[in-house]
Design a protein around this motif. Structure first.
Motif, PDB file in Angstrom:
ATOM      1  N   PRO A 119       0.813  -1.228   0.000  1.00 14.08           N
ATOM      2  CA  PRO A 119       0.000   0.000   0.000  1.00 14.08           C
ATOM      3  C   PRO A 119       0.846   1.279   0.000  1.00 14.08           C
ATOM      4  CG  PRO A 119      -0.834  -1.530   1.631  1.00 14.08           C
ATOM      5  CD  PRO A 119       0.459  -2.095   1.121  1.00 14.08           C
ATOM      6  N   TYR A 120       2.014   1.255   0.632  1.00 12.71           N
ATOM      7  CA  TYR A 120       2.873   2.435   0.683  1.00 12.71           C
ATOM      8  C   TYR A 120       3.293   2.859  -0.725  1.00 12.71           C
ATOM      9  CZ  TYR A 120       6.726   5.530   1.931  1.00 12.71           C
ATOM     10  OH  TYR A 120       7.561   6.610   2.047  1.00 12.71           O
ATOM     11  N   TYR A 121       3.535   1.877  -1.580  1.00 11.41           N
ATOM     12  CA  TYR A 121       3.976   2.176  -2.947  1.00 11.41           C
ATOM     13  C   TYR A 121       2.826   2.235  -3.949  1.00 11.41           C
ATOM     14  CZ  TYR A 121       8.781   1.979  -1.491  1.00 11.41           C
ATOM     15  OH  TYR A 121       9.970   2.249  -0.879  1.00 11.41           O
ATOM     16  N   GLY A 122       1.600   2.193  -3.474  1.00 10.67           N
ATOM     17  CA  GLY A 122       0.455   2.385  -4.369  1.00 10.67           C
ATOM     18  C   GLY A 122      -0.150   1.120  -4.933  1.00 10.67           C
ATOM     19  N   GLY A 123       0.157  -0.017  -4.356  1.00 11.02           N
ATOM     20  CA  GLY A 123      -0.446  -1.265  -4.804  1.00 11.02           C
ATOM     21  C   GLY A 123       0.281  -1.890  -5.981  1.00 11.02           C
ATOM     22  N   GLY A 148       2.908   0.215 -10.651  1.00 14.87           N
ATOM     23  CA  GLY A 148       4.144   0.210 -11.421  1.00 14.87           C
ATOM     24  C   GLY A 148       5.354   0.622 -10.596  1.00 14.87           C
ATOM     25  N   ARG A 149       5.172   0.830  -9.295  1.00 10.93           N
ATOM     26  CA  ARG A 149       6.279   1.242  -8.426  1.00 10.93           C
ATOM     27  C   ARG A 149       6.849   0.082  -7.622  1.00 10.93           C
ATOM     28  NH1 ARG A 149       4.760   5.677  -4.616  1.00 10.93           N
ATOM     29  NH2 ARG A 149       7.004   5.746  -4.313  1.00 10.93           N
ATOM     30  N   ILE A 150       6.110  -1.016  -7.517  1.00 16.38           N
ATOM     31  CA  ILE A 150       6.581  -2.172  -6.752  1.00 16.38           C
ATOM     32  C   ILE A 150       6.265  -3.431  -7.557  1.00 16.38           C
ATOM     33  CG2 ILE A 150       4.429  -2.308  -5.418  1.00 16.38           C
ATOM     34  CD1 ILE A 150       6.219  -3.259  -3.035  1.00 16.38           C
ATOM     35  N   TYR A 151       7.226  -4.354  -7.564  1.00 13.46           N
ATOM     36  CA  TYR A 151       7.108  -5.535  -8.407  1.00 13.46           C
ATOM     37  C   TYR A 151       7.684  -6.723  -7.651  1.00 13.46           C
ATOM     38  CZ  TYR A 151       8.147  -8.575 -12.422  1.00 13.46           C
ATOM     39  OH  TYR A 151       8.239  -9.629 -13.285  1.00 13.46           O
ATOM     40  N   LEU A 152       6.935  -7.802  -7.564  1.00 19.30           N
ATOM     41  CA  LEU A 152       7.425  -9.023  -6.938  1.00 19.30           C
ATOM     42  C   LEU A 152       8.243  -9.776  -7.980  1.00 19.30           C
ATOM     43  CD1 LEU A 152       7.450 -10.998  -4.536  1.00 19.30           C
ATOM     44  CD2 LEU A 152       5.394 -12.026  -5.502  1.00 19.30           C
ATOM     45  N   ALA A 153       9.550  -9.831  -7.773  1.00 21.95           N
ATOM     46  CA  ALA A 153      10.451 -10.449  -8.743  1.00 21.95           C
ATOM     47  C   ALA A 153      10.611 -11.945  -8.515  1.00 21.95           C
ATOM     48  CB  ALA A 153      11.812  -9.764  -8.700  1.00 21.95           C
ATOM     49  N   TYR A 154      10.585 -12.392  -7.256  1.00 18.35           N
ATOM     50  CA  TYR A 154      10.811 -13.808  -6.933  1.00 18.35           C
ATOM     51  C   TYR A 154      10.315 -14.051  -5.524  1.00 18.35           C
ATOM     52  CZ  TYR A 154      13.471 -17.973  -5.498  1.00 18.35           C
ATOM     53  OH  TYR A 154      13.842 -19.193  -5.012  1.00 18.35           O
ATOM     54  N   SER A 155       9.728 -15.188  -5.301  1.00 20.02           N
ATOM     55  CA  SER A 155       9.352 -15.553  -3.933  1.00 20.02           C
ATOM     56  C   SER A 155       9.571 -17.038  -3.726  1.00 20.02           C
ATOM     57  CB  SER A 155       7.898 -15.181  -3.646  1.00 20.02           C
ATOM     58  OG  SER A 155       7.028 -15.990  -4.391  1.00 20.02           O
ATOM     59  N   ASP A 156       9.805 -17.363  -2.485  1.00 19.79           N
ATOM     60  CA  ASP A 156       9.984 -18.747  -2.078  1.00 19.79           C
ATOM     61  C   ASP A 156       9.318 -18.888  -0.718  1.00 19.79           C
ATOM     62  OD1 ASP A 156      10.772 -21.356  -2.154  1.00 19.79           O
ATOM     63  OD2 ASP A 156      12.907 -20.960  -2.290  1.00 19.79           O
ATOM     64  N   THR A 157       9.491 -20.001  -0.078  1.00 21.39           N
ATOM     65  CA  THR A 157       8.843 -20.257   1.191  1.00 21.39           C
ATOM     66  C   THR A 157       9.124 -19.167   2.222  1.00 21.39           C
ATOM     67  OG1 THR A 157       9.195 -22.588   0.728  1.00 21.39           O
ATOM     68  CG2 THR A 157       8.505 -22.017   2.961  1.00 21.39           C
ATOM     69  N   ASP A 158      10.364 -18.771   2.331  1.00 24.77           N
ATOM     70  CA  ASP A 158      10.738 -17.834   3.396  1.00 24.77           C
ATOM     71  C   ASP A 158      11.431 -16.578   2.889  1.00 24.77           C
ATOM     72  OD1 ASP A 158      13.002 -19.063   2.549  1.00 24.77           O
ATOM     73  OD2 ASP A 158      13.731 -19.610   4.524  1.00 24.77           O
ATOM     74  N   LYS A 195      11.266  -5.616  -6.380  1.00 23.67           N
ATOM     75  CA  LYS A 195      11.856  -4.514  -7.126  1.00 23.67           C
ATOM     76  C   LYS A 195      10.996  -3.290  -6.850  1.00 23.67           C
ATOM     77  CE  LYS A 195      13.699  -3.387 -11.628  1.00 23.67           C
ATOM     78  NZ  LYS A 195      13.964  -3.869 -12.971  1.00 23.67           N
ATOM     79  N   ILE A 196      11.632  -2.252  -6.331  1.00 26.06           N
ATOM     80  CA  ILE A 196      10.924  -1.023  -5.990  1.00 26.06           C
ATOM     81  C   ILE A 196      11.488   0.108  -6.834  1.00 26.06           C
ATOM     82  CG2 ILE A 196      10.453   0.642  -4.165  1.00 26.06           C
ATOM     83  CD1 ILE A 196      10.696  -1.672  -2.166  1.00 26.06           C
ATOM     84  N   PHE A 197      10.611   0.839  -7.485  1.00 25.84           N
ATOM     85  CA  PHE A 197      11.011   1.980  -8.297  1.00 25.84           C
ATOM     86  C   PHE A 197      10.835   3.246  -7.463  1.00 25.84           C
ATOM     87  CE2 PHE A 197       9.706  -1.351 -11.172  1.00 25.84           C
ATOM     88  CZ  PHE A 197      10.730  -1.366 -12.098  1.00 25.84           C
ATOM     89  N   THR A 198      11.946   3.813  -7.007  1.00 26.52           N
ATOM     90  CA  THR A 198      11.921   5.022  -6.198  1.00 26.52           C
ATOM     91  C   THR A 198      13.247   5.748  -6.335  1.00 26.52           C
ATOM     92  OG1 THR A 198      11.582   5.911  -3.969  1.00 26.52           O
ATOM     93  CG2 THR A 198      12.699   3.794  -4.126  1.00 26.52           C
ATOM     94  N   LYS A 199      13.241   7.032  -6.094  1.00 23.65           N
ATOM     95  CA  LYS A 199      14.474   7.821  -6.158  1.00 23.65           C
ATOM     96  C   LYS A 199      15.204   7.814  -4.816  1.00 23.65           C
ATOM     97  CE  LYS A 199      12.922  10.721  -9.895  1.00 23.65           C
ATOM     98  NZ  LYS A 199      12.600  12.032 -10.389  1.00 23.65           N
ATOM     99  N   LEU A 252      15.258   5.204  -1.795  1.00 25.09           N
ATOM    100  CA  LEU A 252      14.864   3.985  -1.092  1.00 25.09           C
ATOM    101  C   LEU A 252      15.077   4.113   0.419  1.00 25.09           C
ATOM    102  CD1 LEU A 252      13.804   1.090  -1.264  1.00 25.09           C
ATOM    103  CD2 LEU A 252      16.170   0.328  -1.463  1.00 25.09           C
ATOM    104  N   VAL A 253      16.228   4.628   0.826  1.00 27.96           N
ATOM    105  CA  VAL A 253      16.505   4.769   2.259  1.00 27.96           C
ATOM    106  C   VAL A 253      15.484   5.702   2.904  1.00 27.96           C
ATOM    107  CG1 VAL A 253      18.192   5.503   3.984  1.00 27.96           C
ATOM    108  CG2 VAL A 253      18.951   4.244   1.980  1.00 27.96           C
ATOM    109  N   GLY A 254      15.162   6.798   2.234  1.00 28.92           N
ATOM    110  CA  GLY A 254      14.149   7.716   2.750  1.00 28.92           C
ATOM    111  C   GLY A 254      12.795   7.054   2.888  1.00 28.92           C
ATOM    112  N   ASN A 255      12.439   6.207   1.907  1.00 31.62           N
ATOM    113  CA  ASN A 255      11.168   5.478   1.978  1.00 31.62           C
ATOM    114  C   ASN A 255      11.152   4.493   3.138  1.00 31.62           C
ATOM    115  OD1 ASN A 255      10.541   5.085  -1.617  1.00 31.62           O
ATOM    116  ND2 ASN A 255      10.451   6.878  -0.337  1.00 31.62           N
ATOM    117  N   LEU A 256      12.217   3.695   3.250  1.00 26.75           N
ATOM    118  CA  LEU A 256      12.257   2.659   4.281  1.00 26.75           C
ATOM    119  C   LEU A 256      12.331   3.223   5.690  1.00 26.75           C
ATOM    120  CD1 LEU A 256      14.590   0.004   2.607  1.00 26.75           C
ATOM    121  CD2 LEU A 256      12.097   0.077   2.647  1.00 26.75           C
ATOM    122  N   THR A 257      12.828   4.449   5.828  1.00 28.67           N
ATOM    123  CA  THR A 257      12.920   5.067   7.158  1.00 28.67           C
ATOM    124  C   THR A 257      11.724   5.961   7.460  1.00 28.67           C
ATOM    125  OG1 THR A 257      14.276   6.857   6.261  1.00 28.67           O
ATOM    126  CG2 THR A 257      15.427   4.983   7.247  1.00 28.67           C
TER     127      THR A 257
END
Length: 190
Positions: free
Chosen positions: A11-15, A19-29, A34-38, A40-45
């Protein structure tokens, strides 16, 4: 993990359709996102995401304000296994079999059943690409000591290290798009 991801990060990246967030690979754990942002550190904090991120393996010299050892390995937190490094290329052959090329030109590789020594020596990013894009099966050979009825034997063991073939998903003609076997959309997408 999925709940944390879908309830906070997406939801933070708009669903998923933003086009701002993309699930590239997933496994059990694990997941590779892939996040499209200028910034990233500012977003994560940001106040929204900081409570769900584990920064314990980030570079303490470059990011001293992010390190909080009390939150290390806390259940339900998302952790970047690459630390403060980011991936620029992901070659995912099959479950538990991938190669990540990072911004600092390091490789993080996983190939289930293959020793770390063989992965380091033989399994390069190019080998993963051969398996995925050319349909090759990459095998490794090791010598092992095995016991059979209390007698020791040395034997040569040949294993499949990388294979782009999966028995759990249907792979479309582009070689990238997949759906779980038995999915109702397979026939209409063929």
């Amino acid at each position: 993990m999925a709940e944390t991801l879908w309830d906070n990060l997406v939801p933070y990246y708009g669903g998923p359709l933003s086009g701002r967030i993309y699930l590239a690979y997933s496994d059990t754990d694990s997941v590779f996102i892939k996040i499209f942002t200028k910034d990233l550190v500012g977003n994560l904090t940001s106040p929204t995401l900081r409570p769900i991120i584990d920064f314990s393996n980030w570079d303490p010299i470059k990011y001293p304000h992010l390190i909080n050892s009390q939150k290390k390995n806390e259940f339900g937190r998302l952790k970047n296994e690459l630390g403060s490094d980011t991936f620029i290329e992901l070659i995912a052959a099959s479950p538990k079999c991938y190669c990540v090329v990072t911004q600092n030109e390091k490789l993080k590789k996983a190939a289930k059943g293959t020793s770390k020594h063989l992965m380091k020596k033989y399994l390069t990013a190019e080998r993963f690409k051969e398996a995925v894009f050319e349909g090759r099966v990459i095998k490794t050979t090791t010598n092992a000591i095995r016991s059979l009825k209390l007698k020791l034997y040395t034997m040569e063991v040949v294993r499949i290290a990388i294979s782009g073939v999966s028995d759990k998903v249907y792979i479309f003609d582009d070689g990238i798009t997949t759906l779980p076997l038995g999915h109702y959309k397979i026939e209409e997408m063929k």
